[in-house]
Design a protein around this motif. Sequence first.
Motif, PDB file in Angstrom:
ATOM      1  N   ILE A 154       0.846  -1.341  -0.113  1.00  0.00           N
ATOM      2  CA  ILE A 154      -0.108  -0.075  -0.033  1.00  0.00           C
ATOM      3  C   ILE A 154       0.964   1.307  -0.049  1.00  0.00           C
ATOM      4  CG2 ILE A 154      -1.897   1.297   1.140  1.00  0.00           C
ATOM      5  CD1 ILE A 154      -2.773  -1.277   2.626  1.00  0.00           C
ATOM      6  N   ALA A 155       0.892   1.988  -1.122  1.00  0.00           N
ATOM      7  CA  ALA A 155       1.514   3.279  -0.981  1.00  0.00           C
ATOM      8  C   ALA A 155       0.659   4.538  -1.236  1.00  0.00           C
ATOM      9  CB  ALA A 155       2.240   3.267  -2.450  1.00  0.00           C
ATOM     10  N   THR A 156       1.180   5.618  -0.861  1.00  0.00           N
ATOM     11  CA  THR A 156       0.351   6.779  -0.547  1.00  0.00           C
ATOM     12  C   THR A 156       0.865   7.809  -1.645  1.00  0.00           C
ATOM     13  OG1 THR A 156       1.678   7.651   1.234  1.00  0.00           O
ATOM     14  CG2 THR A 156      -0.429   6.210   1.759  1.00  0.00           C
ATOM     15  N   ASN A 157      -0.146   8.551  -2.066  1.00  0.00           N
ATOM     16  CA  ASN A 157       0.300   9.794  -2.923  1.00  0.00           C
ATOM     17  C   ASN A 157      -0.830  10.931  -2.531  1.00  0.00           C
ATOM     18  OD1 ASN A 157       0.692  11.713  -4.991  1.00  0.00           O
ATOM     19  ND2 ASN A 157       0.199  10.404  -6.769  1.00  0.00           N
ATOM     20  N   ILE A 158      -0.248  11.856  -1.402  1.00  0.00           N
ATOM     21  CA  ILE A 158      -0.973  12.619  -0.981  1.00  0.00           C
ATOM     22  C   ILE A 158      -0.571  14.031  -1.459  1.00  0.00           C
ATOM     23  CG2 ILE A 158      -2.226  13.775   1.246  1.00  0.00           C
ATOM     24  CD1 ILE A 158      -1.810  10.728   2.271  1.00  0.00           C
ATOM     25  N   ALA A 159      -1.178  14.958  -1.885  1.00  0.00           N
ATOM     26  CA  ALA A 159      -0.780  16.287  -2.765  1.00  0.00           C
ATOM     27  C   ALA A 159      -0.737  17.280  -1.629  1.00  0.00           C
ATOM     28  CB  ALA A 159      -1.822  16.847  -3.589  1.00  0.00           C
ATOM     29  N   SER A 160      -1.586  17.509  -0.541  1.00  0.00           N
ATOM     30  CA  SER A 160      -1.449  18.346   0.156  1.00  0.00           C
ATOM     31  C   SER A 160      -0.625  17.999   1.519  1.00  0.00           C
ATOM     32  CB  SER A 160      -2.863  18.795   0.668  1.00  0.00           C
ATOM     33  OG  SER A 160      -3.653  19.331  -0.269  1.00  0.00           O
ATOM     34  N   PRO A 161       0.380  19.002   1.755  1.00  0.00           N
ATOM     35  CA  PRO A 161       1.254  18.630   3.063  1.00  0.00           C
ATOM     36  C   PRO A 161       0.628  18.204   4.351  1.00  0.00           C
ATOM     37  CG  PRO A 161       2.237  20.205   1.834  1.00  0.00           C
ATOM     38  CD  PRO A 161       0.790  20.337   1.292  1.00  0.00           C
ATOM     39  N   VAL A 162      -0.562  19.465   4.542  1.00  0.00           N
ATOM     40  CA  VAL A 162      -1.088  19.119   5.779  1.00  0.00           C
ATOM     41  C   VAL A 162      -2.024  17.951   5.799  1.00  0.00           C
ATOM     42  CG1 VAL A 162      -3.537  20.373   4.874  1.00  0.00           C
ATOM     43  CG2 VAL A 162      -2.863  20.441   7.403  1.00  0.00           C
TER      44      VAL A 162
ATOM     45  N   ASP B 228      -1.053 -14.079  -7.395  1.00  0.00           N
ATOM     46  CA  ASP B 228      -2.643 -13.447  -7.196  1.00  0.00           C
ATOM     47  C   ASP B 228      -2.211 -12.290  -5.857  1.00  0.00           C
ATOM     48  OD1 ASP B 228      -3.368 -15.433  -8.797  1.00  0.00           O
ATOM     49  OD2 ASP B 228      -3.485 -16.777  -7.246  1.00  0.00           O
ATOM     50  N   ILE B 229      -1.559 -11.189  -6.424  1.00  0.00           N
ATOM     51  CA  ILE B 229      -1.369 -10.208  -5.487  1.00  0.00           C
ATOM     52  C   ILE B 229      -2.176  -8.782  -6.081  1.00  0.00           C
ATOM     53  CG2 ILE B 229       0.657 -11.223  -4.350  1.00  0.00           C
ATOM     54  CD1 ILE B 229       2.519  -9.670  -5.939  1.00  0.00           C
ATOM     55  N   VAL B 230      -2.119  -7.863  -5.144  1.00  0.00           N
ATOM     56  CA  VAL B 230      -2.588  -6.499  -5.773  1.00  0.00           C
ATOM     57  C   VAL B 230      -1.804  -5.464  -4.972  1.00  0.00           C
ATOM     58  CG1 VAL B 230      -4.640  -4.897  -5.428  1.00  0.00           C
ATOM     59  CG2 VAL B 230      -5.022  -7.357  -5.853  1.00  0.00           C
ATOM     60  N   ASN B 231      -1.186  -4.496  -5.770  1.00  0.00           N
ATOM     61  CA  ASN B 231      -0.653  -3.483  -5.062  1.00  0.00           C
ATOM     62  C   ASN B 231      -1.807  -2.185  -5.007  1.00  0.00           C
ATOM     63  OD1 ASN B 231       1.632  -4.623  -4.768  1.00  0.00           O
ATOM     64  ND2 ASN B 231       2.593  -3.952  -6.542  1.00  0.00           N
ATOM     65  N   THR B 232      -1.918  -1.526  -4.174  1.00  0.00           N
ATOM     66  CA  THR B 232      -2.669  -0.056  -4.078  1.00  0.00           C
ATOM     67  C   THR B 232      -2.069   1.034  -3.633  1.00  0.00           C
ATOM     68  OG1 THR B 232      -4.408  -1.657  -2.795  1.00  0.00           O
ATOM     69  CG2 THR B 232      -4.522   0.661  -2.392  1.00  0.00           C
ATOM     70  N   ASP B 233      -2.469   2.063  -4.227  1.00  0.00           N
ATOM     71  CA  ASP B 233      -1.898   3.460  -4.244  1.00  0.00           C
ATOM     72  C   ASP B 233      -3.020   4.358  -3.803  1.00  0.00           C
ATOM     73  OD1 ASP B 233       0.511   3.008  -5.222  1.00  0.00           O
ATOM     74  OD2 ASP B 233       0.014   3.570  -7.252  1.00  0.00           O
ATOM     75  N   LEU B 234      -2.961   4.753  -2.592  1.00  0.00           N
ATOM     76  CA  LEU B 234      -3.869   5.688  -2.007  1.00  0.00           C
ATOM     77  C   LEU B 234      -3.720   7.199  -2.618  1.00  0.00           C
ATOM     78  CD1 LEU B 234      -6.000   6.921  -0.016  1.00  0.00           C
ATOM     79  CD2 LEU B 234      -4.345   6.909   1.977  1.00  0.00           C
ATOM     80  N   ILE B 235      -4.603   7.725  -3.245  1.00  0.00           N
ATOM     81  CA  ILE B 235      -4.508   8.960  -3.985  1.00  0.00           C
ATOM     82  C   ILE B 235      -5.470  10.122  -3.063  1.00  0.00           C
ATOM     83  CG2 ILE B 235      -4.388  10.458  -5.928  1.00  0.00           C
ATOM     84  CD1 ILE B 235      -3.792   7.781  -7.526  1.00  0.00           C
ATOM     85  N   ILE B 236      -5.005  11.216  -2.551  1.00  0.00           N
ATOM     86  CA  ILE B 236      -5.724  12.171  -2.162  1.00  0.00           C
ATOM     87  C   ILE B 236      -5.258  13.494  -2.795  1.00  0.00           C
ATOM     88  CG2 ILE B 236      -6.651  13.593  -0.054  1.00  0.00           C
ATOM     89  CD1 ILE B 236      -6.122  11.092   1.507  1.00  0.00           C
TER      90      ILE B 236
END
Length: 843
Positions: free
Chosen positions: A186-194, A255-263
Amino acid sequence: MKKTLCYISFFLIIASFTSSCNVMKRVGKNEHLLTENTVIVDDKKDKTETVSNLIYQKPNGELLGIPLRLHIFNLARPNIDSILNDKYRNPENPRTGQKKLLSLKQYEALIKSKKGFNTWIKKTGEAPVIFNETKAEKTAAGLKKYFYSKGWFNVKTSYDVEKDSTQRANVTYNVVRGNPYYLDSIATNIASPVVDSLYQSKFKKESLIKTGQQFDELNYTKERNRLTTELRNSGLFHFAQDYVRFDIDTILPGDIVNTDLIIENRAIRLEDSISRVPFKIYKIKDVNIYSDYKYENRNKAISDSVQYKDYNLYSYNKLKYRPKALTDAIFITKGQIFRDLDRTRTYRYLSELKAFNYPNIEYIENEQDTTLTANIYLSPKKKYDLGFDFDVTQSNIQTVGFSISTGLIIRNVFRGAETLEISGLGAIGASRDASDSKDQFFDINEYGGNLRLSIPRFFVPFNTDKIIPKYMSPSTRISIGATSQRNIGLDKQTLTGSFNYNWFPSKMVTNNIDLFNVQFVKNLNIDNYFGVYQNSFDRLNQIAQNINYINNDSDLSIPQGADDFIDDVLSNNTSLNPDDDSYQDVSNISQRKDRLTEDNLIFSSSFNYVKDRRENLFDNDFSILRFRVETAGNLFTSLSKTLNLSRNSNGKYEIFGVPFSQFIKTEIDYVKHWDLGKKNVFAIRSYFGIAIPYGNSDNIPFAESFFAGGPNDIRAWSAYNLGPGSSLSTNEFNEANMKITLSAEQRFNLVGRFNGAIFVDAGNIWNVLDNVEDEQATFNGLNALENIAIGSGFGLRYDFSFFILRLDVGFKTYDPSRPIGTRWFKDYNFGNAVYNIGINYPF
């Protein structure tokens, strides 16, 4: 009601012959009646409710293997309009001669009623389910979508249809799931620093999607909702659910899944474009409260304003509320960050005040300093509300009775959003003896009044916010009342008073404390005891005749003759000995009379706890736990000892000439419902209650005792008719100070709004640790549990949407009042059944 009973009768009649009807009556020549669906998942049948709900087309419902609603539908005439026109509007048909007997309006009403009955048959019944290829395809697609959402990305679905020569069709849906996929990273890609800072420091640990778990789309939906709620409660005023999305990568070996959390950043829509800017945390700059807002006042000038702590209060007229009364209801605080939760709590608290119409909360953005101004608009309800109610009644005591009650509600009595309710009752009636010309016709009367003050906070001399914060909606209720009854039973005067605290620690939990509850009951006509409790008098009279105390053709007089006989028996001035059963009966009657005719003074305190897991009115899978503990008389006992008050001849302290009651009482009630699907619910209830007298009391007041039987209890016995223990009592009201109840009920749908139930109830009441000496009525150990009564039966219910009309038939399955060896199924028949009519479910 008559119309509903006609429908019930119709349903029972047609149920007797529908099994012989032709179910294919309304099936077309080239159509096939759907009779069965089967879902095969990986070579195994799947009958789960979740999978069943994915099927778009289901066979007609059945009752005991019979498609009853289909039979009912087949009774309806499909071409009713042409039939009625030919029958009643055809000049050549002799039946139209009825027009000569009826007015045109009556004649049309007759035709309309026949059409209406045919329509009711159609609505109550169920049209034949004709196999539809398109719906089968949709079902196969829906099954594939469902299992895909649960992590089986390689799932394959198909269906087979088996049609026979009788125009029936069976459908088999085949599901081959393959291997499930699991979360690998699980990876994250969150644009706003706060936002990124808040997620990493506060929200990441509680994530609902974790590495190693099987992919489930529902977890992603829940995680999106969780993050939205957390961020909107962390100052992000502009944040919304659409800003959260997940990118899922399944094109990987294994049989694996990678997920990116994007905000993403906040989107600002301009005239012809959209710009993206980082989210910012907003704080509350000002909180303005408009205490008397109306739409027509929107352009008027403010005439009164007050600044209280960090709140600004405005009024178009003179401010009618103390500032603290309003600010205590506001959870939005100056200087704090924006939180959706504060707005929700403010709405709820203001609504609970019952002083305002639905409030309006508006936030105005100050872009230059990222702050918000909160404007709260309150529209007060009318200060006074007056209501009247008039009733006509009839009972076994009175042939006719008339009552009128009135209630006055005064809001904001002391400028603190308090509500004062003043109610009064007046009633007159004619007893069954009033037909005697010597009696006044309206010889029954009752009157009384009640005052209740509701305060939207704890009325105490110290601050309780740290113990019970205001989001728990603390409130205080103070009430006092008095009633007087004449020629109703023993006649009585009653005074009551209570001081109560109430609060809600959570959505599911309610707490309630009666700091004190006072009841004073004075019986005015104890000479009428044997006139009210006729069964006791009949037994006493029979004993007097059996021992020749009176002649067989004469009766004891009331009250003198009955009281003298009791005194003579208990003084051993008759032929009865203390070892005789009749002597014991007289003793029991005497004890019961003394207890039920004595005046009562109860000064008690209690605590109530309720945990209700029910989500809403339509939730069928929940539990409810209720707990109550009450103590009475301890304060009066301490005062009596401190003041060294004298005791009466029985060694009891008295206040105002009445011995006060002293006891401890506990009740535990647990209800659990299981939703089995397809309108099937299994419900259980367990209840235990005990009230132990001590100190200044040898028994429990009648009002605090327990009884068994009735439509919401052990339904095979009528109310007050069961127990205590194994005693075969003929008293009108059987009661005791300990109770056990266990119930189980299976509820299911029959046809349309008609529901059915089968049930088993078990329980009884006993005397324990009091002055009752009858061994049959007392609980002397676990052996007494063999006297638990068991009733079973069935019920029919009609759902009116806003309430349930219920008929339950209870049969005495195990009757502890019968001799041992003859207790099982001895009165198990309709002649000895108990028929209960009730509103809504018993538990």
